[in-house]
Design a protein around this motif. Structure first.
Motif, short mmCIF file in Angstrom:
data_model
loop_
_atom_site.label_atom_id
_atom_site.label_comp_id
_atom_site.label_asym_id
_atom_site.label_seq_id
_atom_site.Cartn_x
_atom_site.Cartn_y
_atom_site.Cartn_z
N MET A 1 6.36 20.56 -8.57
CA MET A 1 7.17 21.70 -8.99
C MET A 1 6.39 22.57 -9.98
N TYR A 2 5.17 22.90 -9.62
CA TYR A 2 4.41 23.86 -10.41
C TYR A 2 3.33 24.49 -9.53
N ASN A 3 3.03 25.75 -9.81
CA ASN A 3 1.97 26.46 -9.10
C ASN A 3 0.62 26.04 -9.67
N PRO A 4 -0.32 25.67 -8.81
CA PRO A 4 -1.63 25.22 -9.30
C PRO A 4 -2.44 26.36 -9.92
N ALA A 5 -3.54 25.97 -10.59
CA ALA A 5 -4.34 26.93 -11.36
C ALA A 5 -5.01 27.99 -10.50
N ASN A 6 -5.22 27.73 -9.22
CA ASN A 6 -5.90 28.72 -8.38
C ASN A 6 -5.03 29.92 -8.01
#
Length: 290
Positions: A165-170
């Motif tokens: 439940m989180y958008n990755p760093a890329n």
């Protein structure tokens, strides 16, 4: 409202000479019919339990007038009306529940048959990661609303970002689609819904390109029939085709050998991470055996 009905009959009885005859007066019958109409108008507004409570109250009131035939008949008629409403509501509830169970069994049977047909040779454990199960019902509602296979959403989300439940760093968000940027960091259900709907639209754009574009040779390579998937209708070919279109087609891509689609679906195509179709089948199995 019902208390007013009872009070109305009690007041009415004080204004009319008591009669111990078994036939109600015209005035009594008119008032009784009006009361019955009120009761039936409440049928869709009140729960079954509400009517059942009123039946018990009638029994209590009627017990006080055992020797008064007129009162007894009025209460008896009211009780019959309440009981008729209760019977109809319970029949409807039974039908609704039976229809839901029957329809669910049809879907479950079809999904399990689909799994049994194509998932028998899966080379990894049939477990679905806990994070991919946590928001299943929420995802399912979105999938149903958009007529898109729930298991395909879960499978892709799990494949790309482990159902986090989180958008990755890329910045490529939970479905790792490079054409859109999403701010890295935690997401909530409202962002999850938007991401899923964007993923569905992205997928359908890929299908539409396959179905309508005359300047590629995909149809010659991947069979002529058009590409389409829905909430309750899909084929192995279309799941595989969706996967290769989603991930990218190279000169050597085949539906059966593509690892993104088929990893660990059978001993011929194996890898450290299950393919989309493999994950899809595992979700079907989990959903229907949990």
């Amino acid at each position: 409202m019902i208390q007013k009905i009872f009070l109305f009959f009690i007041t009415l009885s004080l204004c009319i000479n008591q009669s111990f005859a078994y036939e109600l007066s015209e005035k009594d019958n008119k008032a009784l019919n009006e009361a019955k109409e009120i009761i039936w108008n409440l049928k869709e507004k009140k729960e079954t339990s509400w009517f059942e409570i009123r039946v018990k109250k009638i029994d209590t009131l009627a017990s006080k007038y055992k020797t008064d035939t007129r009162y007894w008949m009025i209460f008896h008629e009211l009780k019959k009306e309440f009981e008729s409403v209760i019977w109809e509501k319970k029949q409807q509830e039974l039908w609704d529940n039976s229809s839901w169970i029957w329809n669910s069994q049809i879907n479950i049977t079809w999904e399990l048959e689909f799994f049994n047909q194509y998932g028998a040779d899966i080379t990894t454990k049939l477990e679905v990661p806990e994070k991919c199960k946590t928001n299943y019902d929420f995802v399912d509602e979105i999938a149903k609303k958009n007529d898109f296979p729930t298991a395909l959403i879960i499978a892709t989300w799990g494949k790309e970002t482990n159902c986090n439940m989180y958008n990755p760093a890329n910045g490529w968000w939970i479905f790792q689609i490079t054409s859109q940027y999403y701010e890295p960091g935690n997401i909530w259900l409202i962002e999850l819904e938007k991401s899923i709907e964007a993923f569905i639209q992205f997928s359908r754009n890929k299908w539409n390109y396959f179905n309508t574009n005359k300047y590629h040779n995909y149809k010659q390579r991947f069979w002529e029939e058009e590409m389409y998937l829905s909430y309750s209708s899909y084929t192995l070919r279309n799941l595989r085709l969706h996967s290769v279109l989603y991930n990218g087609v190279s000169a050597n891509t085949t539906l059966e050998g593509n690892t993104f689609a088929n990893n660990n679906l059978n001993p011929q195509v194996t890898g450290p991470s299950d393919g989309i179709v493999t994950r899809f089948l595992k979700v079907l199995y989990w959903k229907n055996t949990k």
